[in-house]
Design a protein around this motif. Structure first.
Motif, PDB file in Angstrom:
ATOM      1  N   MET A  85       0.727  -1.357  -0.183  1.00 61.88           N
ATOM      2  CA  MET A  85      -0.097  -0.123  -0.091  1.00 61.88           C
ATOM      3  C   MET A  85       1.231   1.721   0.171  1.00 61.88           C
ATOM      4  O   MET A  85       0.597   2.149  -0.361  1.00 61.88           O
ATOM      5  CB  MET A  85      -1.013   0.058   1.363  1.00 61.88           C
ATOM      6  N   TYR A  86       2.293   1.338   0.435  1.00 57.16           N
ATOM      7  CA  TYR A  86       3.049   1.813   0.503  1.00 57.16           C
ATOM      8  C   TYR A  86       3.686   2.593  -0.595  1.00 57.16           C
ATOM      9  O   TYR A  86       4.521   3.112  -1.081  1.00 57.16           O
ATOM     10  CB  TYR A  86       4.160   1.952   2.057  1.00 57.16           C
ATOM     11  N   ASN A  87       4.264   1.694  -1.913  1.00 52.30           N
ATOM     12  CA  ASN A  87       4.570   1.525  -2.957  1.00 52.30           C
ATOM     13  C   ASN A  87       4.101   0.158  -3.878  1.00 52.30           C
ATOM     14  O   ASN A  87       4.388  -0.893  -4.706  1.00 52.30           O
ATOM     15  CB  ASN A  87       6.253   1.275  -2.536  1.00 52.30           C
ATOM     16  N   LYS A  88       2.291   0.603  -4.096  1.00 47.91           N
ATOM     17  CA  LYS A  88       2.196   0.386  -5.389  1.00 47.91           C
ATOM     18  C   LYS A  88       2.887   0.220  -6.574  1.00 47.91           C
ATOM     19  O   LYS A  88       2.364  -0.297  -7.649  1.00 47.91           O
ATOM     20  CB  LYS A  88       0.657   1.345  -5.567  1.00 47.91           C
ATOM     21  N   TYR A  89       3.841   1.271  -6.738  1.00 41.93           N
ATOM     22  CA  TYR A  89       4.497   0.655  -8.210  1.00 41.93           C
ATOM     23  C   TYR A  89       5.303  -0.375  -8.329  1.00 41.93           C
ATOM     24  O   TYR A  89       5.538  -0.954  -9.066  1.00 41.93           O
ATOM     25  CB  TYR A  89       5.541   2.014  -8.242  1.00 41.93           C
ATOM     26  N   SER A  90       5.195  -1.642  -7.548  1.00 40.63           N
ATOM     27  CA  SER A  90       6.254  -2.342  -7.102  1.00 40.63           C
ATOM     28  C   SER A  90       5.226  -3.161  -7.820  1.00 40.63           C
ATOM     29  O   SER A  90       5.733  -4.200  -8.193  1.00 40.63           O
ATOM     30  CB  SER A  90       6.489  -2.431  -5.794  1.00 40.63           C
ATOM     31  N   ILE A  91       4.207  -3.860  -8.066  1.00 38.16           N
ATOM     32  CA  ILE A  91       3.462  -3.929  -8.222  1.00 38.16           C
ATOM     33  C   ILE A  91       2.695  -3.399  -9.439  1.00 38.16           C
ATOM     34  O   ILE A  91       1.202  -4.300  -9.981  1.00 38.16           O
ATOM     35  CB  ILE A  91       1.996  -4.714  -6.740  1.00 38.16           C
ATOM     36  N   ASN A  92       2.204  -1.864  -9.994  1.00 40.59           N
ATOM     37  CA  ASN A  92       1.531  -1.462 -11.067  1.00 40.59           C
ATOM     38  C   ASN A  92       2.358  -0.477 -11.263  1.00 40.59           C
ATOM     39  O   ASN A  92       2.013   0.364 -10.489  1.00 40.59           O
ATOM     40  CB  ASN A  92       0.032  -1.461 -10.478  1.00 40.59           C
ATOM     41  N   PRO A  93       2.677  -0.670 -12.797  1.00 43.68           N
ATOM     42  CA  PRO A  93       4.511  -0.328 -13.412  1.00 43.68           C
ATOM     43  C   PRO A  93       3.158   1.655 -13.575  1.00 43.68           C
ATOM     44  O   PRO A  93       3.183   2.742 -13.400  1.00 43.68           O
ATOM     45  CB  PRO A  93       4.288  -0.151 -14.645  1.00 43.68           C
ATOM     46  N   ALA A  94       1.512   1.402 -13.059  1.00 46.06           N
ATOM     47  CA  ALA A  94       0.815   2.802 -13.370  1.00 46.06           C
ATOM     48  C   ALA A  94       0.890   3.564 -12.714  1.00 46.06           C
ATOM     49  O   ALA A  94       0.008   4.861 -13.041  1.00 46.06           O
ATOM     50  CB  ALA A  94      -0.694   2.327 -14.141  1.00 46.06           C
ATOM     51  N   PHE A  95       1.045   3.243 -11.709  1.00 44.44           N
ATOM     52  CA  PHE A  95       0.881   4.697 -10.635  1.00 44.44           C
ATOM     53  C   PHE A  95       2.414   5.399 -10.391  1.00 44.44           C
ATOM     54  O   PHE A  95       2.902   5.781  -9.657  1.00 44.44           O
ATOM     55  CB  PHE A  95       1.239   4.201  -9.619  1.00 44.44           C
ATOM     56  N   ALA A  96       3.315   4.900 -11.801  1.00 44.09           N
ATOM     57  CA  ALA A  96       4.806   5.332 -11.856  1.00 44.09           C
ATOM     58  C   ALA A  96       4.348   7.251 -11.894  1.00 44.09           C
ATOM     59  O   ALA A  96       3.224   7.569 -12.558  1.00 44.09           O
ATOM     60  CB  ALA A  96       5.227   5.299 -13.704  1.00 44.09           C
ATOM     61  N   GLY A  97       4.953   7.894 -10.892  1.00 44.25           N
ATOM     62  CA  GLY A  97       4.543   9.189 -11.362  1.00 44.25           C
ATOM     63  C   GLY A  97       3.722   9.578 -10.582  1.00 44.25           C
ATOM     64  O   GLY A  97       3.561  10.895  -9.985  1.00 44.25           O
ATOM     65  N   SER A  98       3.063   9.002  -9.377  1.00 44.35           N
ATOM     66  CA  SER A  98       1.839   9.063  -9.194  1.00 44.35           C
ATOM     67  C   SER A  98       2.000  10.185  -7.577  1.00 44.35           C
ATOM     68  O   SER A  98       0.986  10.997  -6.984  1.00 44.35           O
ATOM     69  CB  SER A  98       0.880   7.833  -7.934  1.00 44.35           C
ATOM     70  N   HIS A  99       3.093   9.934  -6.896  1.00 43.47           N
ATOM     71  CA  HIS A  99       3.719  10.682  -6.174  1.00 43.47           C
ATOM     72  C   HIS A  99       4.074  12.443  -6.197  1.00 43.47           C
ATOM     73  O   HIS A  99       4.276  13.459  -5.885  1.00 43.47           O
ATOM     74  CB  HIS A  99       4.744  10.535  -5.064  1.00 43.47           C
ATOM     75  N   GLU A 100       3.987  12.690  -7.817  1.00 47.90           N
ATOM     76  CA  GLU A 100       3.583  13.542  -8.775  1.00 47.90           C
ATOM     77  C   GLU A 100       5.636  14.508  -8.367  1.00 47.90           C
ATOM     78  O   GLU A 100       5.994  15.108  -8.897  1.00 47.90           O
ATOM     79  CB  GLU A 100       3.064  14.914  -8.112  1.00 47.90           C
ATOM     80  N   SER A 101       6.039  13.290  -8.023  1.00 46.32           N
ATOM     81  CA  SER A 101       8.119  13.928  -7.608  1.00 46.32           C
ATOM     82  C   SER A 101       8.418  12.811  -8.062  1.00 46.32           C
ATOM     83  O   SER A 101       8.056  11.557  -8.035  1.00 46.32           O
ATOM     84  CB  SER A 101       8.009  14.346  -6.274  1.00 46.32           C
ATOM     85  N   LEU A 102       9.643  12.961  -7.771  1.00 42.02           N
ATOM     86  CA  LEU A 102      11.038  11.876  -8.194  1.00 42.02           C
ATOM     87  C   LEU A 102      11.107  11.393  -6.275  1.00 42.02           C
ATOM     88  O   LEU A 102      11.009  11.554  -5.722  1.00 42.02           O
ATOM     89  CB  LEU A 102      12.077  12.117  -7.606  1.00 42.02           C
ATOM     90  N   SER A 103      10.434   9.660  -6.495  1.00 39.26           N
ATOM     91  CA  SER A 103      10.392   8.707  -5.588  1.00 39.26           C
ATOM     92  C   SER A 103      11.108   7.512  -5.769  1.00 39.26           C
ATOM     93  O   SER A 103      10.946   6.859  -6.324  1.00 39.26           O
ATOM     94  CB  SER A 103       8.531   8.801  -5.704  1.00 39.26           C
ATOM     95  N   LEU A 104      11.635   7.282  -4.670  1.00 41.26           N
ATOM     96  CA  LEU A 104      12.203   6.361  -3.973  1.00 41.26           C
ATOM     97  C   LEU A 104      12.002   5.498  -3.014  1.00 41.26           C
ATOM     98  O   LEU A 104      11.668   5.936  -2.246  1.00 41.26           O
ATOM     99  CB  LEU A 104      13.934   6.946  -3.861  1.00 41.26           C
ATOM    100  N   PHE A 105      11.886   3.878  -3.705  1.00 42.07           N
ATOM    101  CA  PHE A 105      11.168   3.900  -2.384  1.00 42.07           C
ATOM    102  C   PHE A 105      12.586   2.150  -2.251  1.00 42.07           C
ATOM    103  O   PHE A 105      12.849   1.451  -3.371  1.00 42.07           O
ATOM    104  CB  PHE A 105       9.845   3.199  -2.386  1.00 42.07           C
TER     105      PHE A 105
END
Length: 311
Positions: A38-58
């Motif tokens: 739930m804190y890194n949805k990009y890891s299971i779905n690439p469509a959440f890329a850019g969802s933080h509207e910033s450069l995000s590192l997890f």
């Protein structure tokens, strides 16, 4: 015939069972379930890329069944960001894990196209591509006959990693559907890589932010994994965000596991979270739970980003 040399044969037998359970609950090629999806949805779905509207590192690290010899462990790191043209976003992820005598590694990059379906809501479509490598070091297995041709060597297998995802999100909710890998790799029987929709994972995730007041937000979320060939499950979670800083949550996985989550928003850019998985089965008597720790850093965020701290 293999003879396992170990002081406690019962513990080793249960360890083998645990490894089989772990292998049956995998995300695409990854065999370790990351509880903090739930804190890194990009890891299971690439469509959440850019969802933080910033450069995000997890980055996160997970150790399963602490206290049990040779238990599985692994980590994943992701980075994603919107481009200057905000309809596009890029991302990348890398992971590594060890399960018994098997080492898995992988890397992929993704491209997401985002469009506004309202003033506050985005619709995103994404593709990802990369590679996956599995190394089985059979020489680590202790056997009676050291000349047994089935052991005493390292086996390496590689496969392409192609994925797809779509998502809708805004300030109050998120929903997504993804196929982490369209390519099914039969690493243990035929060694073939093929397109087989009956053996790949389908992941659905969704959540909503209930802003009770200025100091308390409740965020229920769910992850559904469907795999027609192996184990499917549903993960239900609820997270409370207190004073925009303290994070407390709990989740239940239908594989009969419960997860406790604790985190702290160190700054608007930095968050650290910890989770403990505990199985409700009898196997819990032989280990000290599964531990996962994660760190997220956003290199800047916009005022109008959807929940910049917690999305």
């Amino acid at each position: 015939m293999i003879k396992i040399i170990k002081s406690n044969f019962i513990n080793y037998t249960i360890g083998c069972i645990l490894l089989l359970v772990c292998s049956s609950n995998c995300f695409a090629q990854r065999e370790i379930i990351m509880s903090q999806y739930m804190y890194n949805k990009y890891s299971i779905n690439p469509a959440f890329a850019g969802s933080h509207e910033s450069l995000s590192l997890f980055a996160s690290y997970r150790k399963q069944w602490l206290g049990f010899d040779h238990s599985a462990s692994g980590g994943i790191a992701t980075i994603h960001s919107p481009l200057k043209n905000e309809t596009m976003a890029l991302g990348a992820q890398v992971y590594s894990e060890k399960v018994g005598v098997t080492n898995n590694t992988g890397f992929n990059i993704s491209y997401a196209y985002r469009t506004n379906i309202s003033n506050t809501t985005k619709l995103s479509f994404a593709l990802s591509a990369g590679f996956y490598n599995q190394n089985n070091n059979w020489s680590d297995v202790t056997i009676i006959d050291p000349e047994d041709p089935l052991f005493g060597y390292a086996e390496q297998l590689s496969a392409p990693w192609l994925g797809f995802g779509t998502a809708v999100y805004n300030n109050n909710y998120f929903i997504g559907l993804s196929i982490p890998s369209l390519v099914y790799s039969d690493n243990y029987e035929t060694g073939e890589n093929k397109l087989d929709f009956g053996k790949i994972d389908y992941l659905f995730t969704g959540g909503y932010f209930f802003h009770i007041n200025s100091n308390f937000t409740l965020n229920p979320a769910t992850l559904v994994r469907v795999n027609p060939n192996t184990t499917s499950f549903i993960d239900f979670s609820t997270t409370a965000i207190i004073n925009n800083a303290l994070i407390c949550g709990v989740s239940y996985r239908t594989t009969n596991e419960i997860v406790g989550i604790l985190g702290y928003q160190i700054s608007p850019q930095t968050r650290i979270t910890y989770s403990l998985d505990y199985t409700l089965e009898k196997l819990s008597n032989y280990n000290n739970g599964t531990h996962e720790i994660a760190l997220q850093f956003n290199f800047g965020y916009k005022i109008n980003t959807p929940n910049p701290k917690f999305f």
